[in-house]
Design a protein around this motif. Structure first.
Motif, PDB file in Angstrom:
ATOM      1  N   GLY A 130       4.592 -22.613  -6.010  1.00 25.81           N
ATOM      2  CA  GLY A 130       3.296 -23.063  -5.503  1.00 25.81           C
ATOM      3  C   GLY A 130       2.095 -22.758  -6.368  1.00 25.81           C
ATOM      4  O   GLY A 130       1.365 -23.668  -6.776  1.00 25.81           O
ATOM      5  N   ASP A 134      -0.030 -25.447  -8.642  1.00 33.08           N
ATOM      6  CA  ASP A 134      -1.420 -25.780  -8.310  1.00 33.08           C
ATOM      7  C   ASP A 134      -2.361 -25.468  -9.472  1.00 33.08           C
ATOM      8  O   ASP A 134      -3.272 -26.244  -9.781  1.00 33.08           O
ATOM      9  CB  ASP A 134      -1.865 -25.030  -7.046  1.00 33.08           C
ATOM     10  N   ASN A 157       5.068 -26.897   0.209  1.00 34.86           N
ATOM     11  CA  ASN A 157       5.137 -28.356   0.137  1.00 34.86           C
ATOM     12  C   ASN A 157       4.221 -28.965  -0.923  1.00 34.86           C
ATOM     13  O   ASN A 157       3.984 -30.167  -0.913  1.00 34.86           O
ATOM     14  CB  ASN A 157       4.800 -28.951   1.508  1.00 34.86           C
ATOM     15  N   GLY A 158       3.703 -28.148  -1.834  1.00 31.32           N
ATOM     16  CA  GLY A 158       2.665 -28.649  -2.742  1.00 31.32           C
ATOM     17  C   GLY A 158       3.134 -29.457  -3.939  1.00 31.32           C
ATOM     18  O   GLY A 158       2.308 -30.084  -4.612  1.00 31.32           O
ATOM     19  N   SER A 161       2.113 -33.000  -3.681  1.00 32.56           N
ATOM     20  CA  SER A 161       0.778 -33.206  -3.127  1.00 32.56           C
ATOM     21  C   SER A 161      -0.227 -33.563  -4.218  1.00 32.56           C
ATOM     22  O   SER A 161      -0.174 -33.024  -5.318  1.00 32.56           O
ATOM     23  CB  SER A 161       0.351 -31.921  -2.406  1.00 32.56           C
ATOM     24  N   ALA A 164      -4.683 -29.621  -4.821  1.00 33.12           N
ATOM     25  CA  ALA A 164      -4.336 -28.252  -5.201  1.00 33.12           C
ATOM     26  C   ALA A 164      -4.993 -27.330  -4.185  1.00 33.12           C
ATOM     27  O   ALA A 164      -6.152 -27.521  -3.840  1.00 33.12           O
ATOM     28  CB  ALA A 164      -4.844 -27.951  -6.608  1.00 33.12           C
ATOM     29  N   ALA A 165      -4.218 -26.360  -3.686  1.00 39.92           N
ATOM     30  CA  ALA A 165      -4.772 -25.397  -2.724  1.00 39.92           C
ATOM     31  C   ALA A 165      -5.182 -24.144  -3.494  1.00 39.92           C
ATOM     32  O   ALA A 165      -4.345 -23.302  -3.812  1.00 39.92           O
ATOM     33  CB  ALA A 165      -3.741 -25.063  -1.656  1.00 39.92           C
ATOM     34  N   THR A 174      -8.767 -27.247  -0.372  1.00 39.77           N
ATOM     35  CA  THR A 174      -7.860 -28.252  -0.909  1.00 39.77           C
ATOM     36  C   THR A 174      -8.679 -29.170  -1.798  1.00 39.77           C
ATOM     37  O   THR A 174      -9.619 -29.802  -1.346  1.00 39.77           O
ATOM     38  CB  THR A 174      -7.168 -29.068   0.206  1.00 39.77           C
ATOM     39  N   ASP A 204       6.780 -23.269   6.129  1.00 41.58           N
ATOM     40  CA  ASP A 204       5.683 -24.201   5.826  1.00 41.58           C
ATOM     41  C   ASP A 204       5.919 -25.566   6.485  1.00 41.58           C
ATOM     42  O   ASP A 204       5.012 -26.146   7.074  1.00 41.58           O
ATOM     43  CB  ASP A 204       5.535 -24.354   4.300  1.00 41.58           C
ATOM     44  N   GLY A 267       4.781 -32.896   1.302  1.00 41.54           N
ATOM     45  CA  GLY A 267       3.716 -33.101   0.313  1.00 41.54           C
ATOM     46  C   GLY A 267       3.308 -34.566   0.233  1.00 41.54           C
ATOM     47  O   GLY A 267       2.113 -34.905   0.175  1.00 41.54           O
ATOM     48  N   SER A 276      -5.252 -33.538   3.355  1.00 38.39           N
ATOM     49  CA  SER A 276      -4.232 -32.554   3.740  1.00 38.39           C
ATOM     50  C   SER A 276      -4.122 -32.412   5.256  1.00 38.39           C
ATOM     51  O   SER A 276      -3.379 -31.581   5.751  1.00 38.39           O
ATOM     52  CB  SER A 276      -4.549 -31.201   3.102  1.00 38.39           C
ATOM     53  N   SER A 280      -1.940 -29.472   7.598  1.00 39.51           N
ATOM     54  CA  SER A 280      -2.730 -28.249   7.674  1.00 39.51           C
ATOM     55  C   SER A 280      -3.622 -28.261   8.908  1.00 39.51           C
ATOM     56  O   SER A 280      -4.652 -28.908   8.927  1.00 39.51           O
ATOM     57  CB  SER A 280      -3.570 -28.138   6.394  1.00 39.51           C
TER      58      SER A 280
END
Ligand SMILES: [Zn+2]
Ligand SMILES: [Zn+2]
Length: 460
Positions: A130, A134, A157-158, A161, A164-165, A174, A204, A267, A276, A280
């Protein structure tokens, strides 16, 4: 998807294999055009063996730099590099971190990486999980070069995606970035990830239904945008990972395959609509709150998905509590006399969050309404409560199903399992809503003056 109606395209997308969703674009039944700008996704054992040829095919040329966590450089990364090298892809390695402590998911860290690599790379390859992915996605975006991801753990789950968190001054955000061009979820590599990371991946994605319940609630109360597609994308994999929970915890080939597919779909459920929100909700804010408190008070930070698994169960309990709440008996006069002014909220946030309060105010205050508007919103909710709850029902899962799956996988189930005291859980339930601007069940309960009562009730 040419010559298809919006409904036909929608049905095709939710039936499609995960890999087949790459590069799609279509007009949805919600009225928006959705797409997946990622070009290539490969899962399964040996997926990285073809990475050299794949990157060639998808326009990666010139000098490539692999970015990894220094802690796994001598083991996992060397192994991945030798496979890539055998496949004709030689990359320079750029390890980050001090080799001992966890790398922080911060915008500033990503800017440092971009600065160090600037002018030395034509593309980046993240080899990690993760945080590394990111940081690399953000760095590649700021350098204006493409990136590919090689996952080393199915812990979040990124990967798929387009966000980026990353934190800025302690506040998790995000951030929209250029999506990775190619992603490799090689189950032979991911199987060797530490078991707590694998269990965190399950934690997650087990939150997906409840995230969508919160998103739907926001649409009903706040008239925000909602599309049923993301939930249908993740819903397809839910029975599979619930069924495979024990195999996931045992890191079997099949367990890791099912989990990897689940996290990639999760993602994509964000990427396809570009927000997101389907991944989330309140359970993520509770986890972010614990992260912020760990940062503020120097406590131990736990894996994102490990916390989210447990907070999902808390939010499922809140929805269950809400079912028995006699909303029509609420006294508007009492709510009005208790309603804080904007200034009172600001003073409270400064006292509660100290140096982080400016960032939190920027998140929370746009959600604050003057009493007159809030009263109208609450009255609308009271008047239509039965139909509101009816609309949320398809997204609410029985808590015992999620709890059983987490338990079977060996993941933490209770706050106690996480090492959190009852008070830390209570505070998170009460205060998590301040750290994000989105409307969730936590706001609804707080607005009706029963959040603390509900939180105390579910914590027993
Ligand atoms: Zn849609
Ligand atoms: Zn998450």
């Amino acid at each position: 998807m040419k010559n298809m109606t919006a409904q036909q395209a929608f049905d095709t997308v939710i039936r499609s294999k995960t890999e087949d969703l790459m590069g799609i674009s279509f007009d949805c039944i919600c009225g928006e055009t959705h797409g997946v700008p990622i070009k290539y996704l490969s899962m399964g054992s040996g997926a990285v063996e073809r990475a050299g040829a794949v990157l060639d095919d998808f326009g990666f040329g010139g000098r490539g730099v692999a970015v990894c966590d220094r802690r796994i450089e001598s083991t996992v990364v060397r192994e991945v590099m030798s496979v890539l090298s055998a496949g004709g892809l030689d990359l320079a390695i750029h390890p980050v971190g001090d080799g001992a402590t966890l790398i922080k998911p911060e915008v500033s860290g990503s800017e440092i990486i971009a600065g160090e690599i600037k002018g030395k790379a034509d593309y980046l390859v993240a080899v990690g999980s993760g945080v590394i992915c990111d940081l690399v996605k953000y760095a590649a975006t700021s350098l204006g070069i493409p990136c590919a991801l090689i996952g080393t753990a199915p812990s979040m789950n990124g990967y798929t995606s387009s966000m980026a968190a990353l934190s800025e001054e302690g506040i998790k955000k995000t951030i929209m970035i250029d999506p990775p061009r190619c992603i490799f979820g090689d189950t032979a590599i991911m199987r060797d990830a530490p078991v707590e990371m694998v269990r965190a991946g399950l934690g997650d994605i087990i939150s997906k239904s409840i995230c969508n319940a919160d998103w739907k609630l926001s649409q009903i109360v706040k008239k925000t945008y909602f599309c049923p597609l993301p939930f249908r994308i993740t819903d397809k994999s839910e029975p599979e990972y619930l069924e495979a929970a024990e195999a996931i915890g045992g890191r079997t080939e099949e367990g890791i395959r099912v989990l990897t597919d689940g996290i990639m779909r999760s993602g994509l459920s964000m990427t396809v609509i570009g927000t997101s929100m389907p991944s989330s909700g309140a359970e993520h804010f509770i986890s972010h709150y614990w992260d912020l408190m760990a940062l503020k008070e120097g406590g131990k930070k736990l894996l994102h998905g490990t916390q989210v698994g447990v907070s999902t169960l808390l939010v499922l309990d809140l929805y269950e509590w809400l079912k028995g709440f006699r909303i029509k008996r609420v006294s508007m006069e009492k709510l009005e006399s208790d309603y804080p002014t904007r200034e009172e909220i600001e003073t409270f946030l400064e006292g509660k969050f100290g140096v982080y309060s400016e960032g939190i105010k920027a998140q929370y205050l746009p959600k604050y309404l003057p009493w007159k508007e809030k009263k109208a919103e609450l009255q609308r909710i009271v008047d239509t409560w039965d139909s509101i709850f009816g609309e949320l029902q398809p997204y609410i899962r029985p808590k015992h199903t999620a709890a059983r799956a987490l338990k079977k996988s060996g993941a933490p189930v209770t706050c106690e399992d996480l090492g959190k005291t009852r008070n830390e859980a209570l505070e998170a339930l009460i205060y998590a809503r301040y750290i994000r601007g989105r409307y969730t069940i936590l706001d609804l309960l707080a607005d009706f003056g029963v959040l603390e009562q509900a939180a105390r009730s579910i914590l027993g």
